[in-house]
Design an enzyme around this catalytic site. Structure first.
Site, PDB file in Angstrom:
ATOM      1  N   ARG A   1       0.850  -1.183   0.000  1.00 57.97           N
ATOM      2  CA  ARG A   1       0.000   0.000   0.000  1.00 57.97           C
ATOM      3  C   ARG A   1       0.891   1.241   0.000  1.00 57.97           C
ATOM      4  O   ARG A   1       2.044   1.200   0.455  1.00 57.97           O
ATOM      5  CB  ARG A   1      -0.894   0.024   1.239  1.00 57.97           C
ATOM      6  CG  ARG A   1      -1.830  -1.183   1.358  1.00 57.97           C
ATOM      7  CD  ARG A   1      -2.623  -1.102   2.654  1.00 57.97           C
ATOM      8  NE  ARG A   1      -3.543  -2.229   2.815  1.00 57.97           N
ATOM      9  CZ  ARG A   1      -3.231  -3.373   3.421  1.00 57.97           C
ATOM     10  NH1 ARG A   1      -2.021  -3.521   3.953  1.00 57.97           N
ATOM     11  NH2 ARG A   1      -4.111  -4.344   3.521  1.00 57.97           N
TER      12      ARG A   1
ATOM     13  N   LYS B   1      -1.811  -2.307   8.199  1.00 58.76           N
ATOM     14  CA  LYS B   1      -2.946  -1.712   8.901  1.00 58.76           C
ATOM     15  C   LYS B   1      -3.050  -2.275  10.322  1.00 58.76           C
ATOM     16  O   LYS B   1      -2.645  -3.394  10.600  1.00 58.76           O
ATOM     17  CB  LYS B   1      -4.246  -2.021   8.146  1.00 58.76           C
ATOM     18  CG  LYS B   1      -4.408  -1.264   6.835  1.00 58.76           C
ATOM     19  CD  LYS B   1      -5.769  -1.559   6.237  1.00 58.76           C
ATOM     20  CE  LYS B   1      -6.033  -0.713   5.004  1.00 58.76           C
ATOM     21  NZ  LYS B   1      -7.372  -0.981   4.429  1.00 58.76           N
TER      22      LYS B   1
ATOM     23  N   HIS C   1      -2.723   2.175  -5.729  1.00 57.88           N
ATOM     24  CA  HIS C   1      -3.398   0.918  -5.421  1.00 57.88           C
ATOM     25  C   HIS C   1      -3.565   0.020  -6.646  1.00 57.88           C
ATOM     26  O   HIS C   1      -3.738  -1.192  -6.502  1.00 57.88           O
ATOM     27  CB  HIS C   1      -4.762   1.208  -4.783  1.00 57.88           C
ATOM     28  CG  HIS C   1      -5.067   0.309  -3.625  1.00 57.88           C
ATOM     29  ND1 HIS C   1      -4.339   0.325  -2.453  1.00 57.88           N
ATOM     30  CD2 HIS C   1      -6.006  -0.664  -3.460  1.00 57.88           C
ATOM     31  CE1 HIS C   1      -4.837  -0.567  -1.607  1.00 57.88           C
ATOM     32  NE2 HIS C   1      -5.830  -1.186  -2.205  1.00 57.88           N
TER      33      HIS C   1
ATOM     34  N   ARG D   1      -1.208  -2.854  -6.686  1.00 57.36           N
ATOM     35  CA  ARG D   1      -1.608  -3.920  -5.762  1.00 57.36           C
ATOM     36  C   ARG D   1      -2.622  -4.839  -6.439  1.00 57.36           C
ATOM     37  O   ARG D   1      -2.513  -6.061  -6.382  1.00 57.36           O
ATOM     38  CB  ARG D   1      -2.188  -3.270  -4.503  1.00 57.36           C
ATOM     39  CG  ARG D   1      -2.495  -4.209  -3.357  1.00 57.36           C
ATOM     40  CD  ARG D   1      -2.872  -3.347  -2.157  1.00 57.36           C
ATOM     41  NE  ARG D   1      -3.371  -4.136  -1.035  1.00 57.36           N
ATOM     42  CZ  ARG D   1      -2.597  -4.719  -0.146  1.00 57.36           C
ATOM     43  NH1 ARG D   1      -1.285  -4.616  -0.249  1.00 57.36           N
ATOM     44  NH2 ARG D   1      -3.121  -5.406   0.861  1.00 57.36           N
TER      45      ARG D   1
ATOM     46  N   HIS E   1      -3.814  -9.309   3.852  1.00 56.74           N
ATOM     47  CA  HIS E   1      -5.234  -9.204   4.166  1.00 56.74           C
ATOM     48  C   HIS E   1      -5.533  -9.915   5.483  1.00 56.74           C
ATOM     49  O   HIS E   1      -5.127 -11.065   5.682  1.00 56.74           O
ATOM     50  CB  HIS E   1      -6.080  -9.833   3.049  1.00 56.74           C
ATOM     51  CG  HIS E   1      -6.104  -9.027   1.801  1.00 56.74           C
ATOM     52  ND1 HIS E   1      -6.494  -9.527   0.574  1.00 56.74           N
ATOM     53  CD2 HIS E   1      -5.779  -7.719   1.573  1.00 56.74           C
ATOM     54  CE1 HIS E   1      -6.404  -8.585  -0.353  1.00 56.74           C
ATOM     55  NE2 HIS E   1      -5.983  -7.482   0.236  1.00 56.74           N
TER      56      HIS E   1
END
Length: 412
Positions: free
Chosen positions: A262, A286, A357, A360, A383
């Site tokens: 990211r 994240k 993005h 990705r 993820h």
């Protein structure tokens, strides 16, 4: 008698006033940030002039705050020919004094926070220190929560115990039609987070998060917009790696294309995140996640070339730095998106989007077409939930056609 403050700055006389003892430290700080010699001279001279003005007006160091800088600039414009950058130079001086605790906490002196701002700041601290959410997530949540509190309480006292389900529903019903679908969903997510926080603190007796309406949406409505491999090759070939900026941008684009990072993850990379011995990269994802990824050879070479020949001298531990003063790490994902956008424009490439993005999505799409499982793709992309990766099941239409069962009776 001349006075040398820094190797590149000579004053006509020694500094005077309450800032005199700190002029050299300020000059060193500016120099370390990569400002040009001319800019350094301007900033040091205006700092020395400001110090003399403070002495004449009998203002001591601990009493300095931004209003004095404004008053001095008004005085200066009447006695000295103003220069472009005077105001910015003075604000950098004020910031330097504040960061080094040489003046009072002037940011708090400017304006006391409103009741809504106080509650919002406490919630922001909770997200950062207790939930360990990424900075980008916090930036997206807080404005919605602030708008909700202002809608309920205005400028008055915030009494969270008086919130009810009707307040929540009315706010969503008014705001959702004005927002893009993704923004509306983000708003409801932010409200559920905040209302869960109020229940956790005991400010509300009921869990009002359940009262937040659901924004209607089809699951996975569209196929991810992925940049195709041929455009990636064209883009990388267009980068001028004979320049310092080119070395930096080439390494950044390779990280995006080969590892699917990211934009925020690229911006936050630090020197200690690279393990050259084992060839691994520690990625800060994240919610405080740490994802260890193998460093491909071409990516490692590009990063090494930038660090050896393109990275400016700086005390910052960030891998990638701004090319212009102040020489610091990027503030966030927007800077990486900007590099992608300008690189695409220079190469004359009409890509699916202008942001980072798409690389990705491009990596995930190519992995799927080469036989990778959704689990493998999700592991590489970091993820947290398998459902996030299932969107790529819609990408490879040709592969899905091979799984189609013939219509009974054949075609007519």
């Amino acid at each position: 008698m001349k006075y040398i403050v820094h190797d590149q700055v000579v004053l006509s006389r020694p500094p005077e006033g309450p800032l005199a003892a700190h002029i050299v430290s300020f000059a060193n700080s500016i120099s370390e940030q990569g400002y040009s010699a001319q800019s350094l001279k301007q900033q040091v001279r205006i700092a020395a002039d400001f110090s003399r003005w403070l002495e004449r007006t009998e203002i001591d160091l601990r009493s300095v705050y931004p209003e004095h800088a404004i008053r001095y600039l008004r005085y200066r414009v009447r006695h000295v020919r103003p220069c472009h950058g005077d105001r910015a130079a003075l604000l950098r001086l004020i910031d330097f004094l504040g960061r080094n605790c040489l003046i009072a906490d002037w940011k708090m002196l400017v304006r006391l926070p409103t009741p809504v701002e106080s509650v919002t700041q406490a919630y922001e601290t909770y997200l950062r220190e207790v939930r360990a959410l990424a900075g980008a997530t916090i930036v997206h949540y807080v404005p919605f929560v602030k708008a909700f509190l202002e809608d309920c309480f205005g400028d008055g006292r915030v009494r969270l115990s008086r919130l009810c389900a009707g307040d929540v529903v009315r706010f969503v019903q008014r705001q959702a039609p004005r927002l893009h679908l993704k923004q509306a969903k983000l708003m409801t997510t932010a409200l559920r987070s905040f209302l869960g926080y109020t229940c956790y603190r005991g400010d509300t007796t009921l869990d009002l998060a359940a009262a937040v309406p659901v924004v209607a949406n089809w699951s996975m409505p569209s196929i991810p917009r992925a940049i195709p491999p041929e455009q990636i090759r064209q883009l990388l070939a267009s980068i001028d790696r004979q320049t310092m900026v080119g070395l930096r941008d080439y390494a950044i684009l390779l990280l995006l294309a080969r590892l699917g990072l990211r934009a925020g993850e690229v911006a936050s990379l630090e020197l200690d995140d690279i393990d050259w011995n084992t060839g691994h990269l520690n990625v800060h994802g994240k919610s405080g996640q740490h994802n260890g990824l193998p460093l491909p050879t071409d990516v490692g070479r590009a990063m090494a070339a930038y660090l050896q020949h393109g990275r400016p001298h700086s005390s910052s531990r960030r891998v990638f730095l701004r090319a212009m003063a102040p020489i610091t790490g990027f503030r966030g994902a927007c800077a990486i998106d900007s590099i992608v956008r300008h690189s695409l424009q220079r190469a004359g490439i009409d890509a699916p989007t202008t942001g980072a993005h798409q690389f990705r999505h491009g990596l995930a799409t190519e992995m799927l077409r080469h036989g990778a499982s959704l689990g493998e793709i999700g592991e590489l992309l970091g993820h947290r939930h398998p459902q996030t990766t299932t969107i790529y099941a819609k990408v490879d239409i040709e592969a899905l056609r091979t799984l189609a069962v013939p219509w009974p009776g054949g075609m007519r």
